[in-house]
Design a protein around this motif. Structure first.
Motif, PDB file in Angstrom:
ATOM      1  N   ALA A  53       0.829  -1.207   0.000  1.00 41.34           N
ATOM      2  CA  ALA A  53       0.000   0.000   0.000  1.00 41.34           C
ATOM      3  C   ALA A  53       0.865   1.259   0.000  1.00 41.34           C
ATOM      4  N   ALA A  54       1.892   1.276   0.825  1.00 45.72           N
ATOM      5  CA  ALA A  54       2.779   2.449   0.901  1.00 45.72           C
ATOM      6  C   ALA A  54       3.503   2.676  -0.420  1.00 45.72           C
ATOM      7  N   ALA A  55       3.938   1.604  -1.083  1.00 47.29           N
ATOM      8  CA  ALA A  55       4.645   1.748  -2.360  1.00 47.29           C
ATOM      9  C   ALA A  55       3.718   2.297  -3.438  1.00 47.29           C
ATOM     10  N   VAL A  56       2.475   1.833  -3.462  1.00 48.69           N
ATOM     11  CA  VAL A  56       1.511   2.336  -4.455  1.00 48.69           C
ATOM     12  C   VAL A  56       1.211   3.813  -4.193  1.00 48.69           C
ATOM     13  N   ILE A  57       0.985   4.157  -2.934  1.00 46.44           N
ATOM     14  CA  ILE A  57       0.718   5.559  -2.577  1.00 46.44           C
ATOM     15  C   ILE A  57       1.927   6.435  -2.906  1.00 46.44           C
ATOM     16  N   ALA A  58       3.115   5.955  -2.595  1.00 46.95           N
ATOM     17  CA  ALA A  58       4.338   6.721  -2.878  1.00 46.95           C
ATOM     18  C   ALA A  58       4.525   6.907  -4.386  1.00 46.95           C
ATOM     19  N   ALA A  59       4.239   5.869  -5.171  1.00 48.92           N
ATOM     20  CA  ALA A  59       4.364   5.989  -6.627  1.00 48.92           C
ATOM     21  C   ALA A  59       3.407   7.055  -7.152  1.00 48.92           C
ATOM     22  N   ALA A  60       2.178   7.050  -6.653  1.00 49.54           N
ATOM     23  CA  ALA A  60       1.200   8.072  -7.070  1.00 49.54           C
ATOM     24  C   ALA A  60       1.658   9.461  -6.637  1.00 49.54           C
ATOM     25  N   ALA A  61       2.194   9.568  -5.431  1.00 51.38           N
ATOM     26  CA  ALA A  61       2.649  10.866  -4.927  1.00 51.38           C
ATOM     27  C   ALA A  61       3.822  11.406  -5.731  1.00 51.38           C
ATOM     28  N   VAL A  62       4.748  10.535  -6.102  1.00 54.50           N
ATOM     29  CA  VAL A  62       5.917  10.959  -6.883  1.00 54.50           C
ATOM     30  C   VAL A  62       5.469  11.557  -8.218  1.00 54.50           C
ATOM     31  N   PRO A  68       9.234  18.996  -4.008  1.00 55.75           N
ATOM     32  CA  PRO A  68      10.429  18.175  -3.818  1.00 55.75           C
ATOM     33  C   PRO A  68      10.411  17.429  -2.487  1.00 55.75           C
ATOM     34  N   ARG A  69       9.563  17.842  -1.567  1.00 58.35           N
ATOM     35  CA  ARG A  69       9.473  17.170  -0.263  1.00 58.35           C
ATOM     36  C   ARG A  69       8.914  15.752  -0.376  1.00 58.35           C
ATOM     37  N   VAL A  70       8.339  15.402  -1.520  1.00 59.06           N
ATOM     38  CA  VAL A  70       7.792  14.057  -1.719  1.00 59.06           C
ATOM     39  C   VAL A  70       8.890  12.998  -1.610  1.00 59.06           C
ATOM     40  N   TRP A  71      10.143  13.402  -1.831  1.00 62.38           N
ATOM     41  CA  TRP A  71      11.242  12.441  -1.802  1.00 62.38           C
ATOM     42  C   TRP A  71      11.580  11.977  -0.389  1.00 62.38           C
ATOM     43  N   ILE A  72      11.225  12.737   0.625  1.00 61.15           N
ATOM     44  CA  ILE A  72      11.545  12.348   2.002  1.00 61.15           C
ATOM     45  C   ILE A  72      10.833  11.046   2.387  1.00 61.15           C
ATOM     46  N   PRO A  73       9.492  10.957   2.262  1.00 65.67           N
ATOM     47  CA  PRO A  73       8.861   9.680   2.617  1.00 65.67           C
ATOM     48  C   PRO A  73       9.247   8.539   1.674  1.00 65.67           C
ATOM     49  N   VAL A  74       9.528   8.841   0.417  1.00 65.23           N
ATOM     50  CA  VAL A  74       9.970   7.800  -0.518  1.00 65.23           C
ATOM     51  C   VAL A  74      11.312   7.237  -0.070  1.00 65.23           C
ATOM     52  N   ASP A  75      12.203   8.111   0.328  1.00 70.26           N
ATOM     53  CA  ASP A  75      13.518   7.694   0.834  1.00 70.26           C
ATOM     54  C   ASP A  75      13.360   6.829   2.083  1.00 70.26           C
ATOM     55  N   LEU A  76      12.515   7.250   3.000  1.00 68.65           N
ATOM     56  CA  LEU A  76      12.292   6.499   4.235  1.00 68.65           C
ATOM     57  C   LEU A  76      11.641   5.140   3.965  1.00 68.65           C
TER      58      LEU A  76
END
Length: 144
Positions: A53-62, A68-76
């Protein structure tokens, strides 16, 4: 100056597209292993569901969030998934000691590669944000 901004914009779009596809790959790899994990170890299975679920949400967010702050949760996310994988293969997870030393699992290797790639892309984007002037937000109508 315009050429530098154009190059930066193209690089950011390429990083976002690559990260989104790779986050999707993380979700698929864990989805393929999900039924086995739920049958063998519910805690690991539920963590797979959370990661998917987190990977799908992160992909949509990216793709959708121009900040540019979207990269922080993706990195984590990538760092956490990678850490869990490495712990499962070295010290073992508290509820799953059977994976210790299982470095030859094909889906495990695919997870390791995709998580490392996402971590590298996100870290690169965060590092470039600290060292470069802030680019204009990515919008649909931006001219290349």
């Amino acid at each position: 100056m315009a050429n530098t901004n154009t190059s930066r914009l193209i690089g950011e779009r390429l990083a976002r597209a690559t990260a989104a596809v790779t986050l999707g790959a993380i979700a698929v790899v864990h989805l393929l292993e999900l039924s086995d994990q739920l049958a063998e170890n519910k805690l690991v299975g539920y963590s797979f569901i959370a990661l998917i679920a987190a990977a799908v949400i992160a992909a949509a967010a990216v793709i959708a969030v121009p900040s540019p702050r979207v990269w922080i949760p993706v990195d984590l996310l990538a760092a956490g998934a990678l850490a869990a994988y490495l712990l499962s293969r070295t010290t073992g997870l508290p509820t799953d000691p059977l994976e210790i030393g299982n470095w030859s699992c094909t889906l495990g290797i695919a997870a390791l590669v995709t998580e490392t790639l996402v971590l590298a892309i996100a870290t690169w984007q965060l590092r470039s944000l600290r060292t470069a002037p802030q680019p204009a937000p990515v919008t649909e109508d931006a001219d290349l």
